[in-house]
Design an enzyme around this catalytic site. Structure first.
Site, PDB file in Angstrom:
ATOM      1  N   GLY A 255       3.496   3.566  -5.118  1.00 24.57           N
ATOM      2  CA  GLY A 255       3.407   3.490  -6.568  1.00 24.57           C
ATOM      3  C   GLY A 255       2.860   4.761  -7.166  1.00 24.57           C
ATOM      4  N   CYS A 256       2.387   4.678  -8.392  1.00 28.05           N
ATOM      5  CA  CYS A 256       1.870   5.840  -9.116  1.00 28.05           C
ATOM      6  C   CYS A 256       0.807   6.566  -8.309  1.00 28.05           C
ATOM      7  CB  CYS A 256       1.287   5.391 -10.443  1.00 28.05           C
ATOM      8  SG  CYS A 256       0.447   6.715 -11.345  1.00 28.05           S
ATOM      9  N   PHE A 257       1.001   7.858  -8.095  1.00 28.43           N
ATOM     10  CA  PHE A 257       0.048   8.571  -7.237  1.00 28.43           C
ATOM     11  C   PHE A 257      -1.330   8.745  -7.866  1.00 28.43           C
ATOM     12  CE2 PHE A 257       2.811  12.631  -8.191  1.00 28.43           C
ATOM     13  CZ  PHE A 257       2.474  12.588  -9.535  1.00 28.43           C
TER      14      PHE A 257
END
Length: 221
Positions: free
Chosen positions: A51-53
């Site tokens: 997912g979003c880093f």
């Protein structure tokens, strides 16, 4: 009406083409031998995408034995990917993190356990509110030992928790491209960002509640 129908058909074909291309790229990568990175000042490196880093970086940096987690891109063949290309699905890269860890303090196995415990590994091409192949779940391995660890944990979780529904890709690591400077330590630097408040911090707090034994002392966070 014919125009609208044709437009819908073209869009469907376009999306199907993108998915096929992505699948072909993954299949091609899966056949490659893994690339082994070198330790840096005694710290080994591990690579994950979930997912979003911004969220993933903060989670791994909360773990005892992790010196730093760097946001970037991995999982594709395109050279020098940037955020705009990746976020628009123009490459096959996923948002990923490079984790620098001390193996005397935290084992690779515990990092993999933390990885699976910090996101939904049954969600295909999405994580939370984020949608797209750039948010897919990937555990990258650099050698056969790491692959065996990942595979054993996937098997155990499929049997005991997820009823065989894990869609996490297990891919040989090839290359990590560091993301733009403004992405690094984004959660810490932008505590008032609505995404950080509404998505990233709750995800981090859930992880901390689930894995208190893995956490650094508060003084080191």
């Amino acid at each position: 009406m014919r125009f609208i129908t044709s437009y819908i058909v073209l869009i469907t074909l376009c999306l199907s083409c993108k998915n096929t291309t992505s699948l072909e790229s993954d299949q091609r990568m899966a056949k490659l031998p893994p690339v082994q990175t070198q330790s840096v000042e005694g710290y080994e490196r591990a690579y994950f995408a979930s997912g979003c880093f911004w969220c993933v970086e903060a989670i791994f940096e909360s773990i005892k034995g992790v010196k730093e987690a760097v946001s970037g891109y991995s999982g594709g063949f395109e050279e020098h990917p940037n955020y705009k290309e990746v976020s628009y699905g123009k490459t096959n890269h996923a948002e990923a993190v490079e984790v620098f860890y001390n193996p005397d303090t935290v084992s690779y196995r515990n990092l993999v356990i933390a990885f699976f415990g910090s996101h939904d590994p049954t969600a295909l091409y999405r994580q939370g509110p984020d949608r797209g192949k750039q948010y897919r779940s990937i555990a990258f391995y650099q050698n056969e030992k790491e692959k065996r660890i990942i595979d054993s944990i996937v098997t155990q979780l499929n049997e005991t928790v997820y009823d065989g529904e894990i869609v996490t890709q297990v891919l040989p690591f090839q290359k990590f491209w560091e993301a733009e400077a403004y992405h690094q330590d984004y959660e810490r630097k932008h505590p008032n960002d609505p995404y950080i408040i509404g998505v990233s911090v709750p995800r981090l707090n859930r992880f901390k509640k689930q894995f208190p034994d893995l956490l650094k002392d508060q003084a080191h966070l």
